[in-house]
Every structure is written in C-alpha cells, then in structure tokens.
Design a protein around this motif. Structure first.
Motif, PDB file in Angstrom:
ATOM      1  N   ALA A 147       0.818  -1.217   0.000  1.00 52.03           N
ATOM      2  CA  ALA A 147       0.000   0.000   0.000  1.00 52.03           C
ATOM      3  C   ALA A 147       0.853   1.270   0.000  1.00 52.03           C
ATOM      4  CB  ALA A 147      -0.939   0.001   1.205  1.00 52.03           C
ATOM      5  N   PHE A 148       2.003   1.221   0.651  1.00 53.73           N
ATOM      6  CA  PHE A 148       2.852   2.407   0.757  1.00 53.73           C
ATOM      7  C   PHE A 148       4.015   2.411  -0.234  1.00 53.73           C
ATOM      8  CE2 PHE A 148       0.627   2.636   4.784  1.00 53.73           C
ATOM      9  CZ  PHE A 148       0.394   3.997   4.901  1.00 53.73           C
ATOM     10  N   SER A 149       4.122   1.396  -1.068  1.00 51.88           N
ATOM     11  CA  SER A 149       5.292   1.250  -1.942  1.00 51.88           C
ATOM     12  C   SER A 149       5.466   2.398  -2.939  1.00 51.88           C
ATOM     13  CB  SER A 149       5.255  -0.089  -2.678  1.00 51.88           C
ATOM     14  OG  SER A 149       4.145  -0.142  -3.552  1.00 51.88           O
ATOM     15  N   HIS A 150       4.390   3.071  -3.311  1.00 52.16           N
ATOM     16  CA  HIS A 150       4.488   4.147  -4.303  1.00 52.16           C
ATOM     17  C   HIS A 150       4.141   5.515  -3.734  1.00 52.16           C
ATOM     18  CE1 HIS A 150       5.141   1.152  -7.361  1.00 52.16           C
ATOM     19  NE2 HIS A 150       4.047   0.527  -7.007  1.00 52.16           N
ATOM     20  N   GLU A 151       4.058   5.614  -2.422  1.00 51.63           N
ATOM     21  CA  GLU A 151       3.705   6.893  -1.788  1.00 51.63           C
ATOM     22  C   GLU A 151       4.963   7.732  -1.584  1.00 51.63           C
ATOM     23  OE1 GLU A 151       0.697   8.059  -1.195  1.00 51.63           O
ATOM     24  OE2 GLU A 151      -0.265   6.229  -1.904  1.00 51.63           O
ATOM     25  N   LYS A 179       0.255  17.278  33.955  1.00 49.64           N
ATOM     26  CA  LYS A 179      -0.754  16.231  33.878  1.00 49.64           C
ATOM     27  C   LYS A 179      -0.649  15.514  32.537  1.00 49.64           C
ATOM     28  CE  LYS A 179      -4.607  19.199  32.334  1.00 49.64           C
ATOM     29  NZ  LYS A 179      -3.886  20.107  31.555  1.00 49.64           N
ATOM     30  N   ALA A 180      -1.138  14.273  32.537  1.00 48.46           N
ATOM     31  CA  ALA A 180      -1.123  13.474  31.316  1.00 48.46           C
ATOM     32  C   ALA A 180      -2.482  12.812  31.140  1.00 48.46           C
ATOM     33  CB  ALA A 180      -0.030  12.413  31.381  1.00 48.46           C
ATOM     34  N   GLY A 181      -2.897  12.732  29.882  1.00 47.94           N
ATOM     35  CA  GLY A 181      -4.154  12.075  29.563  1.00 47.94           C
ATOM     36  C   GLY A 181      -3.940  11.033  28.488  1.00 47.94           C
ATOM     37  N   ASP A 182      -4.828  10.056  28.463  1.00 46.14           N
ATOM     38  CA  ASP A 182      -4.756   8.991  27.467  1.00 46.14           C
ATOM     39  C   ASP A 182      -5.489   9.383  26.194  1.00 46.14           C
ATOM     40  OD1 ASP A 182      -3.371   7.264  29.196  1.00 46.14           O
ATOM     41  OD2 ASP A 182      -5.246   6.554  30.086  1.00 46.14           O
ATOM     42  N   SER A 183      -4.984   8.921  25.086  1.00 46.94           N
ATOM     43  CA  SER A 183      -5.633   9.105  23.797  1.00 46.94           C
ATOM     44  C   SER A 183      -5.183   7.951  22.898  1.00 46.94           C
ATOM     45  CB  SER A 183      -5.250  10.457  23.181  1.00 46.94           C
ATOM     46  OG  SER A 183      -6.033  10.721  22.030  1.00 46.94           O
ATOM     47  N   LEU A 184      -5.553   8.030  21.649  1.00 46.03           N
ATOM     48  CA  LEU A 184      -5.167   7.013  20.667  1.00 46.03           C
ATOM     49  C   LEU A 184      -4.520   7.686  19.461  1.00 46.03           C
ATOM     50  CD1 LEU A 184      -8.478   4.929  20.597  1.00 46.03           C
ATOM     51  CD2 LEU A 184      -6.306   4.222  21.646  1.00 46.03           C
ATOM     52  N   ALA A 185      -3.586   6.986  18.836  1.00 44.14           N
ATOM     53  CA  ALA A 185      -3.001   7.421  17.565  1.00 44.14           C
ATOM     54  C   ALA A 185      -3.587   6.553  16.461  1.00 44.14           C
ATOM     55  CB  ALA A 185      -1.490   7.257  17.583  1.00 44.14           C
ATOM     56  N   LEU A 186      -4.028   7.182  15.386  1.00 42.12           N
ATOM     57  CA  LEU A 186      -4.485   6.448  14.216  1.00 42.12           C
ATOM     58  C   LEU A 186      -3.291   6.378  13.271  1.00 42.12           C
ATOM     59  CD1 LEU A 186      -7.700   7.225  12.113  1.00 42.12           C
ATOM     60  CD2 LEU A 186      -5.584   6.321  11.160  1.00 42.12           C
ATOM     61  N   ALA A 187      -2.682   5.196  13.205  1.00 46.04           N
ATOM     62  CA  ALA A 187      -1.525   5.019  12.313  1.00 46.04           C
ATOM     63  C   ALA A 187      -1.060   3.571  12.332  1.00 46.04           C
ATOM     64  CB  ALA A 187      -0.364   5.928  12.739  1.00 46.04           C
ATOM     65  N   PRO A 188      -0.812   3.026  11.192  1.00 43.52           N
ATOM     66  CA  PRO A 188      -1.150   3.552   9.878  1.00 43.52           C
ATOM     67  C   PRO A 188      -2.528   3.083   9.413  1.00 43.52           C
ATOM     68  CG  PRO A 188       0.252   1.638   9.609  1.00 43.52           C
ATOM     69  CD  PRO A 188       0.061   1.847  11.095  1.00 43.52           C
ATOM     70  N   LEU A 189      -3.020   3.717   8.359  1.00 43.96           N
ATOM     71  CA  LEU A 189      -4.202   3.298   7.615  1.00 43.96           C
ATOM     72  C   LEU A 189      -3.681   2.878   6.252  1.00 43.96           C
ATOM     73  CD1 LEU A 189      -7.270   3.106   6.961  1.00 43.96           C
ATOM     74  CD2 LEU A 189      -7.128   5.518   6.283  1.00 43.96           C
ATOM     75  N   SER A 190      -4.026   1.674   5.827  1.00 44.53           N
ATOM     76  CA  SER A 190      -3.489   1.138   4.568  1.00 44.53           C
ATOM     77  C   SER A 190      -4.595   0.497   3.745  1.00 44.53           C
ATOM     78  CB  SER A 190      -2.447   0.048   4.860  1.00 44.53           C
ATOM     79  OG  SER A 190      -1.527   0.456   5.828  1.00 44.53           O
ATOM     80  N   VAL A 191      -4.565   0.745   2.445  1.00 42.81           N
ATOM     81  CA  VAL A 191      -5.460   0.066   1.511  1.00 42.81           C
ATOM     82  C   VAL A 191      -4.623  -0.375   0.314  1.00 42.81           C
ATOM     83  CG1 VAL A 191      -7.493   0.266   0.023  1.00 42.81           C
ATOM     84  CG2 VAL A 191      -7.470   1.405   2.259  1.00 42.81           C
ATOM     85  N   ARG A 192      -4.784  -1.633  -0.050  1.00 37.27           N
ATOM     86  CA  ARG A 192      -4.013  -2.217  -1.155  1.00 37.27           C
ATOM     87  C   ARG A 192      -4.264  -1.439  -2.453  1.00 37.27           C
ATOM     88  NH1 ARG A 192      -1.812  -7.201  -1.605  1.00 37.27           N
ATOM     89  NH2 ARG A 192      -3.014  -8.065   0.125  1.00 37.27           N
ATOM     90  N   PRO A 193      -3.188  -1.141  -3.218  1.00 40.94           N
ATOM     91  CA  PRO A 193      -3.370  -0.504  -4.523  1.00 40.94           C
ATOM     92  C   PRO A 193      -4.362  -1.333  -5.356  1.00 40.94           C
ATOM     93  CG  PRO A 193      -1.052  -0.581  -3.959  1.00 40.94           C
ATOM     94  CD  PRO A 193      -1.781  -1.415  -2.928  1.00 40.94           C
ATOM     95  N   GLY A 194      -5.170  -0.660  -6.113  1.00 33.91           N
ATOM     96  CA  GLY A 194      -6.213  -1.346  -6.880  1.00 33.91           C
ATOM     97  C   GLY A 194      -7.538  -1.344  -6.132  1.00 33.91           C
TER      98      GLY A 194
END
Length: 177
Positions: A23-27, A78-93
């Motif tokens: 998915a990332f080969s041509h980015e 202070k510290a708070g919890d959250s989430l990271a969205l990474a990575p998002l991948s979709v196959r070429p085609g």
C-alpha cells in the motif's frame, strides 16, 4: 464493493504486513517502513488488539488495515490517554473505493465503544476532516516534532474529551525505532 471489516487475528499478521508494504510502496511521503511499524506496535504495550482491523474481500483477501494504539498527551503537570491512528493502509487497486473510510468509521466506533475518548492523526488535511478531525492546535495539543498545523489533527469521540488535554503527544517508542 462488499467488504467485511473485522479484528485482525494473529493468523493475518504476515498477509497484513505484506499488504501494508504494498500500500505504501508508491507513496512519496512514505519511508516505506509502515509494515515494520505495524509489527513493532503489535509487539508493544500500546497495542490494542480490538483496534487493529482488517478489510476483507468476499474471497477473504486482506485489502485494508487500520491500527489505533495508545498514546499520552501531557503538559508536564498532567497526562491524559488518547489514541493514535496510524497507519491506515489500503491495497493498490482497491484505493478510492471507500475501504479506508469504512475502516476509519469502524475503528472510531469501536474505540468509543471500548471506552476511549479521543484520537490523534498525522494525515492528509483534505481527508481526515470528513470524519470530524480538526487541527489539534485548537485544543493546544502539539506534535513532539515540527509538523504543519493542518495535518496534525485530533477528534473527540466523546464531547469535551480534549477540553483539558493541552500539551504534547507522546508516541510509543515503536514509532521511532
């Protein structure tokens, strides 16, 4: 296109990593190592199995993947919890067919369902806002590195979740290895 989205299983790991690599080969903006990031995150203490999702065709081919992992937002006091969205991948085609959007919506709903309140993403300024992401700077939340304001975004999964979350995002060391 009929796509099934489900939690990634250990039996999927090799296929998922190969799909992420493809998915990332041509980015242009990619370091071509996102598949290694997925593997490192899976082996870290920030991995949440329920938030590692795959998209499958009717023939059970993995054509997409999304991963949300734990992060902290802190201002020193202070510290708070959250989430990271990474990575998002979709196959070429399969890109441009709504699979990424389905993965994002499903992952965000699942994150809220299991008790998370916010998500941070470093991503395309014209893509993520359609899911409700806004510049993180609106909450005085900043990346731990220099990055344009419009591509470092946050989303509240519950109302006012980021109201008092100002500070710097602290990613797992898996992101920098």
């Amino acid at each position: 296109m009929d796509i099934l989205i489900r939690q990634e299983l250990p039996a999927d790991y090799d296929s998922t990593e190969e799909m992420v690599k493809e998915a990332f080969s041509h980015e242009d903006y990619s370091d071509k190592n996102e598949h290694f990031l997925v593997k490192r995150l899976r082996n870290s203490d920030v991995f949440i199995p329920e938030l590692s999702l795959v998209a499958l065709t009717q023939s059970k081919e993995i054509v997409g993947h999304i991963l949300l992992s734990k992060i902290k937002i802190s201002d020193g006091e202070k510290a708070g919890d959250s989430l990271a969205l990474a990575p998002l991948s979709v196959r070429p085609g399969y890109q441009g067919k709504g699979i990424g959007s389905q993965l994002i919506r499903t992952a965000l709903n699942k994150a809220k369902e299991i008790g998370y309140h916010s998500v941070i993403v470093l991503g395309h300024k014209n893509y993520y806002p359609k899911f409700g992401f806004k510049p993180a700077s609106l909450w005085n939340i900043h990346a731990p590195f220099e990055v344009p304001d419009e591509i470092f975004m946050a989303l509240e999964l519950t109302e006012n979740a980021l109201k008092n979350a100002a500070g710097v995002v602290h990613y797992s060391k898996a992101f920098s290895e």
